[in-house]
Enzyme design. Structure first.
Site, PDB file in Angstrom:
ATOM      1  N   ASP A  58     -12.102   8.349 -15.617  1.00  0.00           N
ATOM      2  CA  ASP A  58     -12.896   7.550 -14.690  1.00  0.00           C
ATOM      3  C   ASP A  58     -12.542   6.092 -14.917  1.00  0.00           C
ATOM      4  OD1 ASP A  58     -14.739   6.251 -13.155  1.00  0.00           O
ATOM      5  OD2 ASP A  58     -16.511   7.044 -14.191  1.00  0.00           O
ATOM      6  N   TYR A 150     -14.751  -4.559   1.550  1.00  0.00           N
ATOM      7  CA  TYR A 150     -13.365  -4.178   1.256  1.00  0.00           C
ATOM      8  C   TYR A 150     -12.486  -5.410   1.117  1.00  0.00           C
ATOM      9  CZ  TYR A 150      -8.675  -2.302   1.925  1.00  0.00           C
ATOM     10  OH  TYR A 150      -7.342  -2.009   1.771  1.00  0.00           O
ATOM     11  N   LYS A 154     -10.571  -6.685  -2.306  1.00  0.00           N
ATOM     12  CA  LYS A 154      -9.116  -6.787  -2.377  1.00  0.00           C
ATOM     13  C   LYS A 154      -8.653  -8.227  -2.602  1.00  0.00           C
ATOM     14  CE  LYS A 154      -7.496  -2.582  -1.911  1.00  0.00           C
ATOM     15  NZ  LYS A 154      -6.621  -1.967  -2.957  1.00  0.00           N
ATOM     16  N   THR A 185      -0.315   7.081   6.958  1.00  0.00           N
ATOM     17  CA  THR A 185      -0.722   8.286   6.251  1.00  0.00           C
ATOM     18  C   THR A 185      -1.399   9.244   7.232  1.00  0.00           C
ATOM     19  OG1 THR A 185      -2.925   7.438   5.710  1.00  0.00           O
ATOM     20  CG2 THR A 185      -1.123   6.922   4.174  1.00  0.00           C
TER      21      THR A 185
END
Length: 232
Positions: A58, A150, A154, A185
């Site tokens: 983890d 997000y 980042k 993807t």
């Protein structure tokens, strides 16, 4: 390229391509994973003879991350580099509408895991020199409206990479960051069925850049924030 490397997120679409690129060059690769199914799929996708080792970990837990890095160094004999690929995306709209838990989820998945991984690997790299490559996002450089948590997480990865590059300049350890746009993807194609993927970047193309930044061929480069967002 020879050497021994850790790839976090190595069971994901981009991480698996980084593992493949490193293994194809003759490197040993260690991968922490959360799900045995992902680890089994990664091993099955690599050619016979690839030097791959993995263990559950983890990465949000600093103690567990350190234990993994120490075990990887013992198993592979040394560590020459780290590719920080692990992360997640969630964007639920404007800041005031996004669920409260989205903030902590993104900070943990993207920034805390990068911090714990880099902190745990540095003693090993400082002993013999090495390279760290992180993955941020073009959104972090351009803004990220609708994906505040997000984008900020980042952006934190970018700042962390700069700090590591500056602190270790002259100590034999380099740190660079790649900034992909939309990665081609299956998950992204399913999530954006109306988009044109011809402008997206294949994971294998990004992986080649990451492998280059890990290698001695990029020895003069540290502290770079490198966009990797064009079609291949």
């Amino acid at each position: 390229m020879t050497g021994a490397y850790v790839v976090t997120g190595g069971t994901g679409a981009l991480g698996a391509e980084v593992v493949r690129a490193l293994a194809a060059g003759g490197a040993q690769v260690a991968v922490p994973y959360r799900r045995a199914s992902g680890w089994d799929a990664l091993r099955a996708a690599l050619p016979a003879g690839a030097e791959l080792w993995g263990a559950p970990a983890d990465l949000a837990d600093p103690a567990a991350t350190k234990a993994f890095m120490d075990a990887a160094a013992a198993r592979l004999g040394r560590l020459d580099g780290l590719a920080v690929i692990s992360g997640a995306y969630r964007g639920s709209g404007p800041l005031e509408q996004a669920p409260e838990e989205e903030w902590s989820e993104m900070m943990t998945a993207n920034l805390a895991t990068a911090w714990s991984s880099i902190r745990a690997v540095l003693p090993h790299l400082l002993a013999r020199g090495g390279s760290i490559v992180t993955v941020s996002s073009r959104l972090a450089a351009e803004g990220g409206a609708g994906s505040a948590a997000y984008a900020v997480s980042k952006a934190g990865v970018m700042a962390l990479t700069r700090v590591v590059a500056l602190e270790n300049r002259g100590r034999g350890v380099r740190a660079n960051c790649v900034l992909p746009g939309t990665i081609d993807t299956p998950e992204n194609r399913a999530a954006m069925p109306g988009a044109d993927p011809r402008a997206w970047t294949p994971p294998a193309a990004i992986a080649r850049v990451i492998a280059f930044l890990l290698s001695a061929d990029s020895a003069p480069t540290t502290g770079a924030m490198m966009p990797v967002d064009g079609p291949s």
